[in-house]
Structures are given as structure tokens and as C-alpha cells.
Design a protein around this motif. Structure first.
Motif, PDB file in Angstrom:
ATOM      1  N   PRO A  26     -28.990  40.678   9.927  1.00 54.28           N
ATOM      2  CA  PRO A  26     -29.208  39.306   9.468  1.00 54.28           C
ATOM      3  C   PRO A  26     -29.075  39.240   7.942  1.00 54.28           C
ATOM      4  O   PRO A  26     -29.363  40.227   7.240  1.00 54.28           O
ATOM      5  N   ILE A  27     -28.645  38.105   7.457  1.00 51.73           N
ATOM      6  CA  ILE A  27     -28.567  37.856   6.018  1.00 51.73           C
ATOM      7  C   ILE A  27     -29.626  36.810   5.694  1.00 51.73           C
ATOM      8  O   ILE A  27     -29.701  35.775   6.361  1.00 51.73           O
ATOM      9  N   ILE A  28     -30.438  37.089   4.683  1.00 49.17           N
ATOM     10  CA  ILE A  28     -31.457  36.136   4.266  1.00 49.17           C
ATOM     11  C   ILE A  28     -31.219  35.753   2.806  1.00 49.17           C
ATOM     12  O   ILE A  28     -30.601  36.508   2.050  1.00 49.17           O
ATOM     13  N   LEU A  29     -31.710  34.587   2.448  1.00 43.38           N
ATOM     14  CA  LEU A  29     -31.604  34.119   1.071  1.00 43.38           C
ATOM     15  C   LEU A  29     -32.609  33.011   0.852  1.00 43.38           C
ATOM     16  O   LEU A  29     -33.193  32.485   1.807  1.00 43.38           O
ATOM     17  N   GLU A  30     -32.811  32.678  -0.416  1.00 44.65           N
ATOM     18  CA  GLU A  30     -33.575  31.493  -0.767  1.00 44.65           C
ATOM     19  C   GLU A  30     -32.714  30.648  -1.691  1.00 44.65           C
ATOM     20  O   GLU A  30     -31.886  31.183  -2.424  1.00 44.65           O
ATOM     21  N   THR A  31     -32.940  29.343  -1.646  1.00 43.38           N
ATOM     22  CA  THR A  31     -32.298  28.445  -2.600  1.00 43.38           C
ATOM     23  C   THR A  31     -33.261  27.323  -2.962  1.00 43.38           C
ATOM     24  O   THR A  31     -34.025  26.865  -2.116  1.00 43.38           O
ATOM     25  N   SER A  32     -33.189  26.926  -4.211  1.00 47.33           N
ATOM     26  CA  SER A  32     -33.948  25.764  -4.665  1.00 47.33           C
ATOM     27  C   SER A  32     -33.009  24.588  -4.904  1.00 47.33           C
ATOM     28  O   SER A  32     -33.440  23.530  -5.336  1.00 47.33           O
ATOM     29  N   THR A  33     -31.746  24.780  -4.608  1.00 55.87           N
ATOM     30  CA  THR A  33     -30.735  23.755  -4.851  1.00 55.87           C
ATOM     31  C   THR A  33     -30.434  23.020  -3.543  1.00 55.87           C
ATOM     32  O   THR A  33     -29.725  23.545  -2.677  1.00 55.87           O
ATOM     33  N   LEU A  34     -30.988  21.843  -3.431  1.00 56.41           N
ATOM     34  CA  LEU A  34     -30.877  21.040  -2.210  1.00 56.41           C
ATOM     35  C   LEU A  34     -29.424  20.809  -1.801  1.00 56.41           C
ATOM     36  O   LEU A  34     -29.083  20.900  -0.621  1.00 56.41           O
ATOM     37  N   LYS A  35     -28.544  20.576  -2.766  1.00 55.33           N
ATOM     38  CA  LYS A  35     -27.142  20.296  -2.436  1.00 55.33           C
ATOM     39  C   LYS A  35     -26.430  21.510  -1.840  1.00 55.33           C
ATOM     40  O   LYS A  35     -25.369  21.379  -1.238  1.00 55.33           O
ATOM     41  N   ASN A  36     -26.997  22.713  -1.985  1.00 56.43           N
ATOM     42  CA  ASN A  36     -26.374  23.911  -1.412  1.00 56.43           C
ATOM     43  C   ASN A  36     -26.732  24.117   0.062  1.00 56.43           C
ATOM     44  O   ASN A  36     -26.080  24.904   0.744  1.00 56.43           O
ATOM     45  N   LEU A  37     -27.763  23.442   0.548  1.00 59.32           N
ATOM     46  CA  LEU A  37     -28.173  23.635   1.949  1.00 59.32           C
ATOM     47  C   LEU A  37     -27.037  23.373   2.942  1.00 59.32           C
ATOM     48  O   LEU A  37     -26.791  24.216   3.810  1.00 59.32           O
ATOM     49  N   GLY A  44     -43.871  23.629  -7.033  1.00 59.48           N
ATOM     50  CA  GLY A  44     -43.588  22.611  -8.035  1.00 59.48           C
ATOM     51  C   GLY A  44     -42.141  22.156  -7.879  1.00 59.48           C
ATOM     52  O   GLY A  44     -41.704  21.167  -8.426  1.00 59.48           O
ATOM     53  N   TYR A  45     -41.405  22.864  -7.120  1.00 59.96           N
ATOM     54  CA  TYR A  45     -40.057  22.577  -6.620  1.00 59.96           C
ATOM     55  C   TYR A  45     -40.049  23.209  -5.240  1.00 59.96           C
ATOM     56  O   TYR A  45     -40.901  24.044  -4.925  1.00 59.96           O
ATOM     57  N   THR A  46     -39.125  22.811  -4.387  1.00 60.56           N
ATOM     58  CA  THR A  46     -39.084  23.376  -3.041  1.00 60.56           C
ATOM     59  C   THR A  46     -38.110  24.543  -3.005  1.00 60.56           C
ATOM     60  O   THR A  46     -36.958  24.418  -3.423  1.00 60.56           O
ATOM     61  N   LYS A 102     -23.121  25.412   6.874  1.00 56.49           N
ATOM     62  CA  LYS A 102     -21.736  25.462   7.360  1.00 56.49           C
ATOM     63  C   LYS A 102     -21.350  26.890   7.768  1.00 56.49           C
ATOM     64  O   LYS A 102     -20.523  27.092   8.651  1.00 56.49           O
ATOM     65  N   PHE A 103     -21.988  27.879   7.158  1.00 57.31           N
ATOM     66  CA  PHE A 103     -21.712  29.282   7.451  1.00 57.31           C
ATOM     67  C   PHE A 103     -22.714  29.881   8.438  1.00 57.31           C
ATOM     68  O   PHE A 103     -22.778  31.094   8.592  1.00 57.31           O
ATOM     69  N   GLY A 104     -23.488  29.034   9.094  1.00 60.14           N
ATOM     70  CA  GLY A 104     -24.394  29.506  10.135  1.00 60.14           C
ATOM     71  C   GLY A 104     -25.804  29.833   9.679  1.00 60.14           C
ATOM     72  O   GLY A 104     -26.613  30.320  10.468  1.00 60.14           O
ATOM     73  N   PHE A 105     -26.129  29.581   8.430  1.00 60.10           N
ATOM     74  CA  PHE A 105     -27.494  29.814   7.951  1.00 60.10           C
ATOM     75  C   PHE A 105     -28.392  28.681   8.439  1.00 60.10           C
ATOM     76  O   PHE A 105     -27.981  27.527   8.489  1.00 60.10           O
ATOM     77  N   GLN A 106     -29.618  29.046   8.793  1.00 60.14           N
ATOM     78  CA  GLN A 106     -30.605  28.070   9.239  1.00 60.14           C
ATOM     79  C   GLN A 106     -31.862  28.209   8.391  1.00 60.14           C
ATOM     80  O   GLN A 106     -32.258  29.328   8.034  1.00 60.14           O
ATOM     81  N   ILE A 107     -32.479  27.077   8.106  1.00 60.49           N
ATOM     82  CA  ILE A 107     -33.733  27.083   7.348  1.00 60.49           C
ATOM     83  C   ILE A 107     -34.834  27.591   8.268  1.00 60.49           C
ATOM     84  O   ILE A 107     -35.005  27.088   9.369  1.00 60.49           O
TER      85      ILE A 107
END
Length: 190
Positions: free
Chosen positions: A150-161, A178-180, A166-171
Motif C-alpha cells: 500500500p502507498i500512504i500519504l498526507e496532504t493539506s492541499t484540498l485541491k490535490n484530493l 488549525g488546517y485539515t 484519480k489514481f485510486g487513493f482513498q481518504i
């Protein structure tokens, strides 16, 4: 996709520093003062070094995009990793920021899966080449080479979700700092 070599360090640091200049998560870590730009470069240099020890650094064939992959199950304390952490505190976080960063990292570790995985720490494209497919091609290559982990990551950039989805990642989680901060995972079968 090509594996980065020592001669590529400056290229990788420059791509990531410019691509993550306005990133909320990066700016949460970096001490905000007149040296902020230098501190972001120092954060990316730290990340480069850690990935050389416990992961891999990849570049697109044209060296306009890069990715830092970490293998959490391989991460170990050593004199070098401790020295890197000390430099991170001095050059990036500042002594007054240690508490908030340790608290943030503890919260993140509680949410991250414990299974063997590939941690996509950073993926960035030189800003003058963004939205032209460089990042997508690099991410596809990373997915193909992840060896059924599995590949995991975090992002704080909403527009990147949507891009990650599109590549199969799920939240699979989120954290309010103070930010999500969104936690994403792509299983080997997606």
C-alpha cells in the motif's frame, strides 16, 4: 522515472522548496521568520537525507518532478538520523516549535496504518511545469514500482484530493491542526 543520485540533490531541493512554498503543512513546521525560504530548503534537504537512509528519491526522466519515498518499517535510529533530527530542529523548526511538532507527529502516527507500506512523503513538480502531466506520470511510475505494498500519504492541499483519488487513493482519516491534514491510502489492488 529515474533514481536520484547525489548530483541531483540541489535539483530535488529546489523543486520541492518551490512546489511546497505555500503548503500549510510545511509552513506549520517551518519557523516563520526572515529565514523562512532558507528553512523550507533545509526541510527539503533533511527529507532528502532521510529518504537516502530509509527510502528512495525519484525524478521524472526530464527532472521536472520528484518524489521522496520512505519505508517506515526500515526507519531506525542511528547517529546520522539523530544528527539529522538535531539539524532539523536548529535549521527549520526552532527551539520554540519543538513541542507543537512532537504533538503533531504523535497525532499523525496514531492515524497512520501499522502495516508495511510505502510512504509518499513528498511529490512535487517545478511550478513552471505544473498541470502538464509531469506529476501524473511520476505518480503512475511510483504506483507500478510499489511492489504490491500500500502507498500512504498526507496532504493539506484540498485541491490535490481529486488528483490523488484519480489514481485510486482513498481518504482514510483526517486531523485538525488549525488546517485539515488528509490521510490517503492506495491499496496494492486499486
Amino acid at each position: 522515472m529515474i533514481k536520484a543520485e547525489l548530483k541531483d540533490k540541489t535539483t530535488v531541493i529546489n523543486i520541492l522548496s518551490s512546489a511546497f512554498d505555500d503548503n500549510q503543512s510545511v509552513n506549520f513546521i517551518v519557523c516563520d521568520d526572515e529565514k523562512r525560504e532558507q528553512r523550507i530548503k533545509a526541510l527539503m534537504a533533511y527529507s532528502w537525507e532521510v529518504c537516502l537512509l530509509f527510502g528512495e528519491v525519484w525524478l521524472s526522466d526530464d527532472k521536472r518532478a520528484c518524489a521522496l519515498l520512505l519505508y517506515p518499517d526500515q526507519k531506525r535510529s542511528s547517529l546520522k538520523s539523530i544528527w539529522l533530527d538535531i539539524r532539523l530542529i536548529i535549521q527549520v523548526i526552532g527551539l520554540t516549535g519543538i513541542g507543537k511538532i512532537l504533538k503533531r507527529e504523535a497525532q499523525i502516527k496514531k492515524i497512520q496504518p501499522k502495516e508495511k507500506s510505502v510512504y509518499l512523503w513528498f511529490i512535487g513538480v517545478d511550478p513552471q511545469y505544473q498541470n502538464r502531466g509531469y506529476g501524473s506520470r511520476l505518480l503512475k511510475s511510483i504506483i507500478l514500482s510499489s511492489e504490491q505494498k500500500p502507498i500512504i500519504l498526507e496532504t493539506s492541499t484540498l485541491k490535490n484530493l481529486p488528483w490523488y483519488q484519480k489514481f485510486g487513493f482513498q481518504i482514510y482519516g483526517q486531523l485538525d491542526l488549525g488546517y485539515t491534514l488528509y490521510f490517503l491510502k492506495r491499496g496494492p489492488d486499486n
